[in-house]
Design a protein around this motif. Structure first.
Motif, PDB file in Angstrom:
ATOM      1  N   GLU A  37     159.413  30.168  63.681  1.00 49.85           N
ATOM      2  CA  GLU A  37     158.649  30.117  65.714  1.00 49.85           C
ATOM      3  C   GLU A  37     158.227  30.614  66.565  1.00 49.85           C
ATOM      4  OE1 GLU A  37     161.917  28.763  68.522  1.00 49.85           O
ATOM      5  OE2 GLU A  37     162.701  29.854  67.825  1.00 49.85           O
ATOM      6  N   PRO A  38     157.217  30.543  67.313  1.00 52.47           N
ATOM      7  CA  PRO A  38     156.349  31.698  67.880  1.00 52.47           C
ATOM      8  C   PRO A  38     157.068  31.837  69.134  1.00 52.47           C
ATOM      9  CG  PRO A  38     156.033  29.245  68.708  1.00 52.47           C
ATOM     10  CD  PRO A  38     156.533  28.979  66.809  1.00 52.47           C
ATOM     11  N   ILE A  39     157.431  33.230  69.475  1.00 54.06           N
ATOM     12  CA  ILE A  39     157.828  33.896  70.918  1.00 54.06           C
ATOM     13  C   ILE A  39     157.134  33.126  71.956  1.00 54.06           C
ATOM     14  CG2 ILE A  39     158.493  36.022  72.279  1.00 54.06           C
ATOM     15  CD1 ILE A  39     157.846  37.556  69.385  1.00 54.06           C
ATOM     16  N   ARG A  40     157.955  32.329  72.797  1.00 51.58           N
ATOM     17  CA  ARG A  40     157.739  31.323  73.675  1.00 51.58           C
ATOM     18  C   ARG A  40     157.227  32.076  74.855  1.00 51.58           C
ATOM     19  NH1 ARG A  40     158.594  27.729  70.045  1.00 51.58           N
ATOM     20  NH2 ARG A  40     160.696  27.772  70.747  1.00 51.58           N
ATOM     21  N   ILE A  41     156.546  32.329  75.373  1.00 54.92           N
ATOM     22  CA  ILE A  41     156.390  33.449  76.977  1.00 54.92           C
ATOM     23  C   ILE A  41     155.866  32.578  77.950  1.00 54.92           C
ATOM     24  CG2 ILE A  41     155.743  35.148  78.695  1.00 54.92           C
ATOM     25  CD1 ILE A  41     155.021  36.987  75.626  1.00 54.92           C
ATOM     26  N   GLU A  63     146.461  37.716  78.478  1.00 53.74           N
ATOM     27  CA  GLU A  63     145.949  36.632  77.355  1.00 53.74           C
ATOM     28  C   GLU A  63     146.159  37.981  76.066  1.00 53.74           C
ATOM     29  OE1 GLU A  63     144.607  32.215  78.120  1.00 53.74           O
ATOM     30  OE2 GLU A  63     143.084  34.188  78.080  1.00 53.74           O
ATOM     31  N   LEU A  64     145.212  39.201  76.633  1.00 53.74           N
ATOM     32  CA  LEU A  64     145.284  40.429  76.417  1.00 53.74           C
ATOM     33  C   LEU A  64     146.400  40.606  75.450  1.00 53.74           C
ATOM     34  CD1 LEU A  64     143.521  42.371  75.288  1.00 53.74           C
ATOM     35  CD2 LEU A  64     143.266  43.482  77.642  1.00 53.74           C
ATOM     36  N   ALA A  65     147.219  40.853  76.330  1.00 52.18           N
ATOM     37  CA  ALA A  65     149.104  41.327  75.687  1.00 52.18           C
ATOM     38  C   ALA A  65     149.243  40.643  75.018  1.00 52.18           C
ATOM     39  CB  ALA A  65     149.261  41.740  76.527  1.00 52.18           C
ATOM     40  N   VAL A  66     149.011  39.310  75.028  1.00 54.64           N
ATOM     41  CA  VAL A  66     149.783  38.918  74.167  1.00 54.64           C
ATOM     42  C   VAL A  66     148.403  38.384  72.274  1.00 54.64           C
ATOM     43  CG1 VAL A  66     150.070  36.137  72.940  1.00 54.64           C
ATOM     44  CG2 VAL A  66     150.714  36.963  74.968  1.00 54.64           C
ATOM     45  N   ARG A  67     147.502  38.972  72.847  1.00 53.14           N
ATOM     46  CA  ARG A  67     146.673  39.120  71.437  1.00 53.14           C
ATOM     47  C   ARG A  67     146.742  40.142  70.977  1.00 53.14           C
ATOM     48  NH1 ARG A  67     141.091  39.247  73.283  1.00 53.14           N
ATOM     49  NH2 ARG A  67     141.972  37.059  74.513  1.00 53.14           N
ATOM     50  N   GLN A  68     146.714  41.327  71.630  1.00 50.98           N
ATOM     51  CA  GLN A  68     146.816  42.737  70.387  1.00 50.98           C
ATOM     52  C   GLN A  68     148.318  42.945  70.065  1.00 50.98           C
ATOM     53  OE1 GLN A  68     146.697  45.261  74.199  1.00 50.98           O
ATOM     54  NE2 GLN A  68     144.688  45.699  73.851  1.00 50.98           N
ATOM     55  N   PHE A  69     149.804  42.266  70.664  1.00 52.26           N
ATOM     56  CA  PHE A  69     150.665  41.462  69.712  1.00 52.26           C
ATOM     57  C   PHE A  69     150.783  41.330  68.642  1.00 52.26           C
ATOM     58  CE2 PHE A  69     154.817  40.070  68.870  1.00 52.26           C
ATOM     59  CZ  PHE A  69     155.479  41.154  69.092  1.00 52.26           C
ATOM     60  N   ASN A  70     150.202  40.112  68.153  1.00 50.24           N
ATOM     61  CA  ASN A  70     149.856  39.126  67.192  1.00 50.24           C
ATOM     62  C   ASN A  70     148.699  39.927  65.925  1.00 50.24           C
ATOM     63  OD1 ASN A  70     151.999  37.729  68.658  1.00 50.24           O
ATOM     64  ND2 ASN A  70     149.634  36.047  68.780  1.00 50.24           N
ATOM     65  N   GLU A  71     148.014  40.448  66.951  1.00 49.58           N
ATOM     66  CA  GLU A  71     146.947  41.187  66.350  1.00 49.58           C
ATOM     67  C   GLU A  71     147.872  42.359  65.142  1.00 49.58           C
ATOM     68  OE1 GLU A  71     142.925  40.583  68.174  1.00 49.58           O
ATOM     69  OE2 GLU A  71     143.291  42.295  68.679  1.00 49.58           O
ATOM     70  N   ALA A  72     148.341  43.038  65.865  1.00 50.70           N
ATOM     71  CA  ALA A  72     149.540  44.368  65.200  1.00 50.70           C
ATOM     72  C   ALA A  72     150.556  43.654  64.124  1.00 50.70           C
ATOM     73  CB  ALA A  72     149.765  45.072  66.385  1.00 50.70           C
ATOM     74  N   GLY A  73     150.904  42.065  64.307  1.00 51.68           N
ATOM     75  CA  GLY A  73     151.980  41.417  62.892  1.00 51.68           C
ATOM     76  C   GLY A  73     152.544  40.756  63.593  1.00 51.68           C
ATOM     77  N   LEU A  75     156.242  40.325  65.845  1.00 44.19           N
ATOM     78  CA  LEU A  75     157.460  40.713  65.407  1.00 44.19           C
ATOM     79  C   LEU A  75     157.614  40.502  64.011  1.00 44.19           C
ATOM     80  CD1 LEU A  75     159.997  41.842  66.232  1.00 44.19           C
ATOM     81  CD2 LEU A  75     161.280  39.482  66.645  1.00 44.19           C
ATOM     82  N   GLY A  76     157.193  41.696  62.812  1.00 41.86           N
ATOM     83  CA  GLY A  76     157.748  41.254  61.269  1.00 41.86           C
ATOM     84  C   GLY A  76     157.014  39.714  60.895  1.00 41.86           C
ATOM     85  N   GLY A  77     155.659  40.027  61.329  1.00 44.36           N
ATOM     86  CA  GLY A  77     154.592  37.948  61.320  1.00 44.36           C
ATOM     87  C   GLY A  77     155.406  37.076  62.562  1.00 44.36           C
TER      88      GLY A  77
END
Length: 413
Positions: A37-41, A63-73, A75-77
């Motif tokens: 389930e995605p982390i919804r903000i 959006e940049l902050a979210v993209r960086q979080f996702n590109e870094a993997g 929360l364990g995928g």
């Protein structure tokens, strides 16, 4: 029919069950794992209305902050998702959108708002639903005990911080100060902050005028302000109101006799009004991109934003959104999930440096303790480029001593 066992012996019941389980397990191999389930903000901001330019910068930076979080993997995928909604700068609309984000879209967290009244409306909903909310709008009120909740966090500066920093560098003992303030919560809070700072310094109040929110015409106010003969004219409003008031103060020659100061010097309004109108105006800010010359995290934020947006630099209100979302997702990582209580505890104990140097949330009211920049708008001839808008006069370091005390805000010691 071929036998399940070697030698053609009939299979036992245990063998059939065991084989069935094994086949079932094998059948699962190669099947894609169920997506986490995605982390919804939820992100309510006034995309339409007089603060639209600032709101759009907030969206791009979040959006940049979210993209960086996702590109870094993530929360364990587990990826993050930003749900942007237009609150239209209306407290009722903001409450409706926030309620939808929580109950229909199942947002785990809310970040956003850009108006004092709107953020209080959002906070009322999130408090009642026990959803963590990070406000990115300036306000003194949201930190007061009557409006505060355990799930309430305030990333933006507050009027007490900005007016104190500006007054320290602009006011002098015996200075005569006149005030032009917007007649709503933001203007009132800024006016109160400047008066408090003036009293501490020994400056005098020459007079004050309240104007309606969204006023396009200030021509009736300027002659009255001029008769007060102030050394300093404090213009306590925001967005287009600020740009219009400063331009008309110029038209009436106010800058020839008085220094113009504002509680918050806005990147987008300076761009819109041009260098001549804002030349010499002093005000505070949470962020200016040239902070990168001394702060490594500002350099990293700017570089990521430039890469994502064709070389453009991030703005003050964009930095609020970026910092709030980055800190929130750091807390989610620390908590290991989206459980509200666990993330609140993680955020309370977090020290983060993602755009402007180290910050943390004060324990009693969850106000972000951070530096305050004092800026002066440059002459056109001094600008090295279109984005070289301001000179950084001073950086007031982040300190809990710069905030109103917990006791004054009504919190128990």
């Amino acid at each position: 029919m071929g036998g399940f066992l070697a030698g053609g012996a009939a299979p036992t019941r245990r063998a059939v069950i065991g084989g069935g389980l094994a086949l079932g397990a094998l059948a699962g191999l190669g099947r894609p794992a169920r997506a986490a389930e995605p982390i919804r903000i939820g992100f309510p901001v006034p995309i339409t209305g007089p603060f639209g330019a600032e709101a759009k910068d907030q969206v791009r930076s979040a959006e940049l902050a979210v993209r960086q979080f996702n590109e870094a993997g993530g929360l364990g995928g587990r990826m993050a998702e930003l749900l942007v909604r237009d609150d239209k700068l209306n407290p009722g609309e903001a409450a409706t959108r926030t309620l939808e984000l929580i109950e229909k879209d199942r947002a785990h967290f809310i970040v956003g708002a850009l108006s004092s009244a709107v953020q209080l409306s959002v906070n009322e909903i999130t408090r009642s639903r026990k959803v963590l909310y990070v406000s990115i709008s300036q306000s003194d009120t949201i930190n007061e005990a009557k409006d505060f909740g355990r799930t309430t966090f305030h990333e933006a500066l507050n009027p007490h911080m900005t007016t104190a920093a500006v007054a320290k560098h602009a006011f002098r003992k015996g200075s005569r100060i006149a005030y032009l303030a917007a007649d709503y919560a933001y203007g009132h809070e800024m006016l109160r902050g400047f008066k408090r700072a003036a009293a501490a310094i020994g400056a005098e109040t020459a007079g004050e005028i309240l104007h309606p929110f969204g006023a396009p015409d200030y021509s009736t106010f300027m002659p009255r302000l001029r008769t007060m003969r102030p050394d300093i004219l404090c213009i306590c409003n925001f967005g287009r109101d600020q740009a219009n008031a400063i331009k008309q103060a110029n038209d009436f020659g106010m800058k020839r006799a008085s220094r113009l100061v504002v509680p918050v010097l806005l990147h987008n309004q300076r761009l819109a009004a041009g260098p001549d109108a804002f030349e010499g105006v002093v005000g505070a800010a949470n962020y200016f991109w040239r902070l990168e010359e001394t702060v490594p995290s500002a350099r990293a934020f700017n570089d990521a934003f430039r890469a994502a947006h064709g070389g453009a630099v991030p703005t003050d209100y964009g930095a609020y959104a970026y910092t709030a979302v980055r800190a929130l997702l750091m807390a989610v990582t620390k908590a290991g999930g989206t459980d509200t209580e666990a993330v609140v505890t993680a955020l309370e104990g977090l020290t983060y440096d993602v755009a402007k140097g180290p910050e943390h949330y004060r324990a009693c009211d969850h106000q972000a303790v951070q530096s305050v920049l004092v800026l002066e708008s440059k002459k056109k001839s001094e600008m090295a480029g279109e984005a070289d808008l301001f000179t950084i006069l001073a950086i007031e370091p982040g300190s809990e001593a710069a905030l109103r005390s917990c006791e004054e805000l009504g919190h128990r010691a």
